[in-house]
Design a protein around this motif. Structure first.
Motif, PDB file in Angstrom:
ATOM      1  N   SER A 127     -31.131  31.700 -24.164  1.00 21.18           N
ATOM      2  CA  SER A 127     -29.929  32.544 -23.805  1.00 21.18           C
ATOM      3  C   SER A 127     -28.837  32.504 -24.920  1.00 21.18           C
ATOM      4  CB  SER A 127     -29.192  31.924 -22.478  1.00 21.18           C
ATOM      5  OG  SER A 127     -28.027  32.507 -22.314  1.00 21.18           O
ATOM      6  N   ARG A 128     -28.089  33.505 -25.087  1.00 24.73           N
ATOM      7  CA  ARG A 128     -27.037  33.809 -26.120  1.00 24.73           C
ATOM      8  C   ARG A 128     -25.687  33.238 -25.600  1.00 24.73           C
ATOM      9  NH1 ARG A 128     -25.721  39.205 -28.921  1.00 24.73           N
ATOM     10  NH2 ARG A 128     -24.064  37.712 -29.702  1.00 24.73           N
ATOM     11  N   HIS A 145     -10.688  31.607 -33.412  1.00 20.35           N
ATOM     12  CA  HIS A 145     -11.212  30.753 -32.460  1.00 20.35           C
ATOM     13  C   HIS A 145     -12.503  31.224 -31.794  1.00 20.35           C
ATOM     14  CE1 HIS A 145     -11.221  27.808 -29.151  1.00 20.35           C
ATOM     15  NE2 HIS A 145     -11.201  28.587 -28.324  1.00 20.35           N
ATOM     16  N   THR A 146     -13.434  30.557 -31.468  1.00 20.83           N
ATOM     17  CA  THR A 146     -14.656  31.029 -30.681  1.00 20.83           C
ATOM     18  C   THR A 146     -15.081  29.990 -29.634  1.00 20.83           C
ATOM     19  OG1 THR A 146     -16.307  30.014 -32.418  1.00 20.83           O
ATOM     20  CG2 THR A 146     -15.388  32.593 -32.785  1.00 20.83           C
ATOM     21  N   MET A 147     -15.748  30.579 -28.674  1.00 27.22           N
ATOM     22  CA  MET A 147     -16.240  29.875 -27.698  1.00 27.22           C
ATOM     23  C   MET A 147     -17.547  30.217 -27.262  1.00 27.22           C
ATOM     24  SD  MET A 147     -13.144  28.833 -25.400  1.00 27.22           S
ATOM     25  CE  MET A 147     -12.658  30.688 -24.925  1.00 27.22           C
ATOM     26  N   ASN A 148     -18.263  29.225 -26.570  1.00 31.68           N
ATOM     27  CA  ASN A 148     -19.811  29.525 -26.166  1.00 31.68           C
ATOM     28  C   ASN A 148     -20.189  28.170 -25.527  1.00 31.68           C
ATOM     29  OD1 ASN A 148     -22.157  30.814 -25.511  1.00 31.68           O
ATOM     30  ND2 ASN A 148     -22.115  31.921 -27.450  1.00 31.68           N
ATOM     31  N   PHE A 149     -21.437  28.182 -25.236  1.00 30.79           N
ATOM     32  CA  PHE A 149     -21.942  26.925 -24.446  1.00 30.79           C
ATOM     33  C   PHE A 149     -22.510  25.941 -25.730  1.00 30.79           C
ATOM     34  CE2 PHE A 149     -22.710  30.197 -21.051  1.00 30.79           C
ATOM     35  CZ  PHE A 149     -21.365  30.107 -20.354  1.00 30.79           C
ATOM     36  N   ALA A 188      26.539  21.734 -34.330  1.00 29.19           N
ATOM     37  CA  ALA A 188      25.166  22.694 -34.811  1.00 29.19           C
ATOM     38  C   ALA A 188      25.008  23.772 -34.084  1.00 29.19           C
ATOM     39  CB  ALA A 188      24.122  21.615 -34.172  1.00 29.19           C
ATOM     40  N   VAL A 189      24.778  24.727 -35.028  1.00 32.51           N
ATOM     41  CA  VAL A 189      24.547  26.166 -34.723  1.00 32.51           C
ATOM     42  C   VAL A 189      23.424  26.585 -35.400  1.00 32.51           C
ATOM     43  CG1 VAL A 189      27.066  26.560 -34.302  1.00 32.51           C
ATOM     44  CG2 VAL A 189      26.093  26.847 -36.470  1.00 32.51           C
ATOM     45  N   GLY A 190      22.478  27.470 -34.863  1.00 30.19           N
ATOM     46  CA  GLY A 190      21.374  27.913 -35.211  1.00 30.19           C
ATOM     47  C   GLY A 190      20.801  29.010 -34.753  1.00 30.19           C
ATOM     48  N   ALA A 191      19.696  29.519 -35.242  1.00 33.41           N
ATOM     49  CA  ALA A 191      19.202  30.889 -34.678  1.00 33.41           C
ATOM     50  C   ALA A 191      17.585  30.660 -35.087  1.00 33.41           C
ATOM     51  CB  ALA A 191      19.796  32.079 -35.236  1.00 33.41           C
ATOM     52  N   GLU A 192      16.561  31.036 -34.079  1.00 36.15           N
ATOM     53  CA  GLU A 192      15.489  31.114 -34.163  1.00 36.15           C
ATOM     54  C   GLU A 192      14.644  32.389 -33.859  1.00 36.15           C
ATOM     55  OE1 GLU A 192      13.766  26.604 -33.271  1.00 36.15           O
ATOM     56  OE2 GLU A 192      14.746  27.576 -31.564  1.00 36.15           O
ATOM     57  N   LEU A 193      13.568  32.590 -34.525  1.00 35.10           N
ATOM     58  CA  LEU A 193      12.635  33.675 -34.199  1.00 35.10           C
ATOM     59  C   LEU A 193      11.192  33.161 -34.307  1.00 35.10           C
ATOM     60  CD1 LEU A 193      14.271  36.211 -36.818  1.00 35.10           C
ATOM     61  CD2 LEU A 193      14.635  36.241 -34.432  1.00 35.10           C
ATOM     62  N   GLN A 194      10.528  33.810 -33.428  1.00 37.52           N
ATOM     63  CA  GLN A 194       8.843  33.323 -33.396  1.00 37.52           C
ATOM     64  C   GLN A 194       8.233  34.930 -32.977  1.00 37.52           C
ATOM     65  OE1 GLN A 194       7.335  31.206 -30.396  1.00 37.52           O
ATOM     66  NE2 GLN A 194       5.713  30.245 -31.847  1.00 37.52           N
ATOM     67  N   ARG A 195       7.233  35.384 -33.875  1.00 39.01           N
ATOM     68  CA  ARG A 195       6.462  36.316 -33.599  1.00 39.01           C
ATOM     69  C   ARG A 195       5.085  36.086 -33.374  1.00 39.01           C
ATOM     70  NH1 ARG A 195       3.233  40.253 -36.481  1.00 39.01           N
ATOM     71  NH2 ARG A 195       3.788  42.324 -35.766  1.00 39.01           N
ATOM     72  N   TYR A 196       4.449  36.536 -32.231  1.00 37.61           N
ATOM     73  CA  TYR A 196       2.830  35.936 -31.935  1.00 37.61           C
ATOM     74  C   TYR A 196       2.209  37.357 -31.655  1.00 37.61           C
ATOM     75  CZ  TYR A 196      -0.804  33.381 -30.066  1.00 37.61           C
ATOM     76  OH  TYR A 196      -2.095  33.022 -29.734  1.00 37.61           O
ATOM     77  N   ARG A 197       0.966  37.385 -32.353  1.00 41.49           N
ATOM     78  CA  ARG A 197       0.168  38.663 -31.821  1.00 41.49           C
ATOM     79  C   ARG A 197      -1.296  37.781 -31.665  1.00 41.49           C
ATOM     80  NH1 ARG A 197       4.225  40.565 -31.762  1.00 41.49           N
ATOM     81  NH2 ARG A 197       5.128  42.136 -32.601  1.00 41.49           N
ATOM     82  N   MET A 198      -2.048  38.448 -30.694  1.00 43.82           N
ATOM     83  CA  MET A 198      -3.174  37.759 -30.312  1.00 43.82           C
ATOM     84  C   MET A 198      -4.119  38.797 -29.688  1.00 43.82           C
ATOM     85  SD  MET A 198      -4.214  34.933 -27.405  1.00 43.82           S
ATOM     86  CE  MET A 198      -4.269  36.075 -26.159  1.00 43.82           C
ATOM     87  N   ASN A 199      -5.433  38.763 -30.130  1.00 44.63           N
ATOM     88  CA  ASN A 199      -6.688  39.438 -29.393  1.00 44.63           C
ATOM     89  C   ASN A 199      -7.471  38.598 -29.035  1.00 44.63           C
ATOM     90  OD1 ASN A 199      -6.073  42.270 -29.770  1.00 44.63           O
ATOM     91  ND2 ASN A 199      -6.006  41.736 -32.025  1.00 44.63           N
ATOM     92  N   ASP A 200      -8.067  38.693 -27.845  1.00 43.12           N
ATOM     93  CA  ASP A 200      -9.128  37.714 -27.090  1.00 43.12           C
ATOM     94  C   ASP A 200     -10.238  38.904 -26.508  1.00 43.12           C
ATOM     95  OD1 ASP A 200     -10.498  36.317 -25.257  1.00 43.12           O
ATOM     96  OD2 ASP A 200      -8.757  34.904 -25.063  1.00 43.12           O
ATOM     97  N   TRP A 201     -11.305  38.848 -27.184  1.00 41.11           N
ATOM     98  CA  TRP A 201     -12.538  39.664 -26.945  1.00 41.11           C
ATOM     99  C   TRP A 201     -13.945  39.010 -26.761  1.00 41.11           C
ATOM    100  CZ3 TRP A 201     -10.696  38.857 -31.649  1.00 41.11           C
ATOM    101  CH2 TRP A 201     -11.573  38.681 -32.702  1.00 41.11           C
ATOM    102  N   TRP A 202     -14.580  39.334 -26.032  1.00 39.46           N
ATOM    103  CA  TRP A 202     -15.838  38.936 -25.850  1.00 39.46           C
ATOM    104  C   TRP A 202     -17.081  39.650 -26.156  1.00 39.46           C
ATOM    105  CZ3 TRP A 202     -14.922  37.245 -19.872  1.00 39.46           C
ATOM    106  CH2 TRP A 202     -13.491  36.608 -19.801  1.00 39.46           C
ATOM    107  N   ASP A 203     -17.584  39.625 -27.191  1.00 40.94           N
ATOM    108  CA  ASP A 203     -18.820  40.373 -27.564  1.00 40.94           C
ATOM    109  C   ASP A 203     -19.744  40.457 -26.813  1.00 40.94           C
ATOM    110  OD1 ASP A 203     -17.582  40.923 -30.168  1.00 40.94           O
ATOM    111  OD2 ASP A 203     -18.694  39.106 -31.193  1.00 40.94           O
ATOM    112  N   PRO A 204     -20.594  41.713 -26.728  1.00 43.65           N
ATOM    113  CA  PRO A 204     -21.871  41.860 -25.661  1.00 43.65           C
ATOM    114  C   PRO A 204     -23.010  40.939 -26.195  1.00 43.65           C
ATOM    115  CG  PRO A 204     -21.606  43.670 -27.451  1.00 43.65           C
ATOM    116  CD  PRO A 204     -20.228  42.825 -27.446  1.00 43.65           C
ATOM    117  N   VAL A 205     -23.808  40.836 -25.334  1.00 47.36           N
ATOM    118  CA  VAL A 205     -24.949  39.724 -25.639  1.00 47.36           C
ATOM    119  C   VAL A 205     -26.139  40.666 -26.068  1.00 47.36           C
ATOM    120  CG1 VAL A 205     -24.096  38.089 -24.343  1.00 47.36           C
ATOM    121  CG2 VAL A 205     -25.682  39.682 -23.021  1.00 47.36           C
ATOM    122  N   SER A 206     -25.910  41.973 -25.774  1.00 45.98           N
ATOM    123  CA  SER A 206     -26.954  43.153 -26.026  1.00 45.98           C
ATOM    124  C   SER A 206     -26.477  44.369 -26.534  1.00 45.98           C
ATOM    125  CB  SER A 206     -27.976  43.344 -25.003  1.00 45.98           C
ATOM    126  OG  SER A 206     -29.175  44.169 -25.135  1.00 45.98           O
ATOM    127  N   ALA A 207     -27.263  45.200 -27.183  1.00 40.62           N
ATOM    128  CA  ALA A 207     -26.652  46.673 -27.300  1.00 40.62           C
ATOM    129  C   ALA A 207     -27.158  47.572 -26.309  1.00 40.62           C
ATOM    130  CB  ALA A 207     -27.407  47.146 -28.612  1.00 40.62           C
TER     131      ALA A 207
END
Length: 732
Positions: free
Chosen positions: A316-317, A302-306, A345-364
């Motif tokens: 502008s970037r 997923h990416t966001m910007n204007f 009714a009997v049951g078991a559930e598992l969920q595994r979630y991994r996430m990275n959220d970063w914002w790239d620089p607009v200049s070096a």
């Protein structure tokens, strides 16, 4: 309270919570009771077919459910709210998958991953949700299902079926198409489905913007145009199924590509969202009952910007933001027939979630937003493990009960973060290794959190005769915070804080590592009166009350010991804290056959009324985005192959506001739509006019309008003006 003059209904509004009757082109009411004991509502068949002509957002199909409303968002990403509890507080599943919104603005909620044309049924648990359908939520549950696999009958040979459709909507130049093809034998089935939906910015009924600064470097929306409301979405899926006697194995593979989607109540827009999903399910029937097993995996980029309306300066970037999420889960559930009376009714559930959220620089070059990536959430982890048991008993023809308990753990963690650079000041934050800096203080803290959550529910149903039924129950439900509520850390810059916001109020937010899980105690009762055959009339009344302990609400930064910058633009910077909340309300729905007979030409009146109050018990302030009193009415006439419907909605003014969020009030309004459908064999045409009288209005849950630059407080997002739509579909 007085309602204003009649104008538009943005989405269909027919009778709720009552059974449907199969007719050529119309049903007496649009929802039916799927699980009488749990009181769930099921939408399928014609109830969904006519709705698809007017919506591109799957959440929009829920408008018929009592107590349901929608948080405004992008064109395919609205957030459902049920009895004042929304988004992560509801358990929303798509074909059994618990999809997670991988975005600081929740631009990709679960329902955005399935196109309305692919939805075969939606089951909504709005009262006391059974523990088998709940988990990690304090509100109801929404279960969306695509079409079940079909197989050829013995001796039929190869079954080949298909469906195709296209639509056009005048406001926003909305257009789209869909195609589904299926090939099946007696034991194997293959189905492909694909769809595309696209729209330009829509227009309000009248000019609504004031005080905006003209600009020449980017295209400015016109005075009636709602900026950043455009979107484009493409979805594809392949379903494989194998059947052997009483055993069924299904594999569903799906992909999504959203090249862009504007958000008029968010400071950012979606500039890309791609997703790949794999969903494997087994169902088997045995002498003792039924066994279900499921495993799924989903990857989101997923990416966001204007987009152009928010950019402000074409050179502008902007502010590029990236999120990547990996979500996987599994379920094992057995329904055991203990006796003629009892089912377990009997049951078991598992969920595994991994996430990275970063914002790239607009200049070096070192500077305000450079030279390093800004890490908003790094190595975010959220793992859930649950087990549940649920006992159903049919004590007699009149009495039934259901009792259930669910126990689970949620383990969360996150890695080290950093700002754009290590300089002190506005966007630098300082050295992330130094505990005296903002990122350094976060990095030095213990991020690992483990919550132990217990849910329980009990429901009793009494059916004295064929014309009456009464259901009452009580539940305890829990929800742990999401990754952003706990781990969003930045506090020294307005622009960065503005990026943490999934409620559409355009304020800035920072997380809180000290948050505890929410615990909700709900009591609900439903009375249902109808004729013996459920064909002439019906009335259903549901009363509900919820107390939420440790409700996660917005507070000033100072209230939780955080130093956030002051603002002068009427927006505010806030954090999250555990408080307490009370919600209560009533839903009334019904239908009446006015003339004719269900199997002939007939005229039907249907409608619903929903009233809801929500208060923060600690501050005595209104809860944010609580839907005011609203009424929906529909008059439908079926004759031959035609169905004609007039739909009206009335919404009271929103004046009970969240003070800490500086929430905006909205005026009351009345809306009217006209619909017509023609069905001939496998061919169907749907025509309609939304906002017949072209009235200006703002949805109470639409949020703050920041769809263009500059962003000015005080303008709620306006609804769409008059729009004509046409939909053509054919089955072959």
């Amino acid at each position: 309270m007085a309602f204003p003059a009649l104008s538009l209904l943005a989405t269909p509004a027919l009778a709720e919570g009552t059974p449907s009757i199969s007719l050529p082109g119309v049903s007496i009411s649009e929802t039916r009771v799927a699980n009488p004991l749990a009181g769930s509502n099921l939408l399928d068949g014609s109830a969904l077919a006519r709705q698809r002509a007017a919506v591109s957002d799957t959440a929009g199909l829920l408008s018929q459910v009592p107590g349901m409303s929608l948080f405004g968002a992008g064109g395919v990403s609205s957030l459902p709210s049920l009895h004042g509890l929304a988004d992560d507080r509801l358990r929303v599943q798509v074909d059994g998958m618990d999809l997670v919104s991988a975005c600081a603005n929740h631009m990709n909620p679960a329902l955005s991953y399935i196109d309305p044309t692919r939805v075969a049924s939606i089951e909504v648990f709005g009262g006391i949700t059974p523990v088998s359908a709940g988990g990690d939520s304090i509100g109801g549950a929404i279960q969306v299902r695509s079409a079940a696999p079909e197989f050829a009958q013995p001796g039929q040979g190869t079954l080949i079926r298909g469906q195709a459709g296209t639509y056009y909507r005048s406001n926003g130049n909305g257009r789209g198409a869909n195609l589904a093809l299926q090939v099946a034998g007696e034991s194997m089935s293959l189905r492909y489905s694909g769809s595309t939906a696209q729209s330009d910015n829509y227009e309000a009924a009248q000019a609504f913007k004031t005080g905006l600064v003209p600009a020449t470097t980017v295209r400015r929306p016109g005075p009636k145009e709602v900026g950043s409301s455009q979107f484009k979405s493409l979805n594809q899926a392949v379903d494989l199924a194998w059947r052997l006697d009483d055993h069924l194995l299904e594999l569903r593979l799906g992909s999504q590509n959203i090249p862009y989607q504007g958000f008029p109540n968010q400071r950012m827009d979606m500039t890309r969202n791609t997703s790949e999903q794999a969903n494997l399910r087994y169902t088997g029937q045995f002498d003792w009952g039924k066994l279900q097993a499921r495993a799924y995996s989903e990857h989101t980029r997923h990416t966001m910007n204007f987009l152009e309306n928010k950019l402000g300066n074409a050179a502008s970037r902007g502010m590029p933001m990236d999120t990547e999420g990996f979500n996987s889960g599994a379920l094992l559930k057995a329904d055991v027939n203990l006796s003629a009376r009892d089912t377990l009714a009997v049951g078991a559930e598992l969920q595994r979630y991994r996430m990275n959220d970063w914002w790239d620089p607009v200049s070096a070059t070192p500077g305000m937003m450079a030279p390093n990536p800004f890490w908003n959430v790094r190595d975010g982890q959220r793992d859930r493990a649950d087990a549940f048991a649920e006992w159903d008993a049919k004590w007699s023809s009149q009495w039934q009960s259901q009792v259930g308990v669910r126990a689970g753990t949620v383990r969360m963690d996150a890695g080290r973060v950093q700002g754009y650079n290590t300089m002190a000041g506005m966007m630098g934050y300082g050295d992330p290794a130094n505990p005296s800096s903002i990122p350094g203080a976060f990095n030095a803290a213990d991020h690992q959190k483990t919550d132990t959550n217990i849910d329980a529910s009990a429901v009793l149903r009494f059916t004295p005769d064929a014309e009456r039924s009464f259901v009452g129950g009580f539940s305890r439900k829990t929800r742990s915070p999401n990754l952003y509520e706990r781990f969003a850390w930045s506090t020294n810059n307005n622009m960065v804080m503005n990026m943490i916001n999934w409620v559409g109020d355009a304020n800035g937010y920072v997380g809180n590592l000290a948050l505890r899980p929410e615990t909700a105690y709900t009591a609900s009762a439903t009375a249902d009166w109808h004729d013996a055959r459920r064909q002439q009339w019906g009335v259903q009344v549901t009363a509900h009350a919820t107390y939420v302990q440790d409700y996660i609400d917005a507070v000033s930064c100072a209230a939780v010991g955080k130093a956030c910058p002051a603002r002068t633009d009427s927006f505010v910077n806030l954090s999250f804290a555990n408080q307490s909340a009370r919600l209560h309300g009533v839903d009334v729905s019904g239908y009446r056959l006015l003339s004719g007979a269900p199997d002939a030409d007939h005229l039907t009146l249907s409608g619903q009324i929903s009233a809801l109050k929500g208060r923060n018990a600690d501050t005595d302030s209104g809860l944010y985005n609580t839907m005011p009193l609203n009424v929906k009415l529909a008059l439908a006439y079926a004759t031959g192959r035609w169905t004609h419907t007039a739909e009206a909605q009335f919404v009271d003014a929103k004046t009970d506001l969240s003070k800490v969020r500086n929430e905006q009030a909205t005026a009351g309004y009345g809306l009217l739509n006209l619909r017509s459908s023609y069905v001939w064999n496998a061919f169907q045409v749907d025509l309609g006019i939304d906002n017949l009288f072209d009235r200006l209005y703002a949805s109470p849950l639409g949020g703050a309008y920041v769809g263009e630059s500059p962003k000015i407080w005080g303008i709620p997002v306006p609804g769409a003006g008059r729009s004509l739509h046409a939909n053509v579909s054919v089955r072959f």
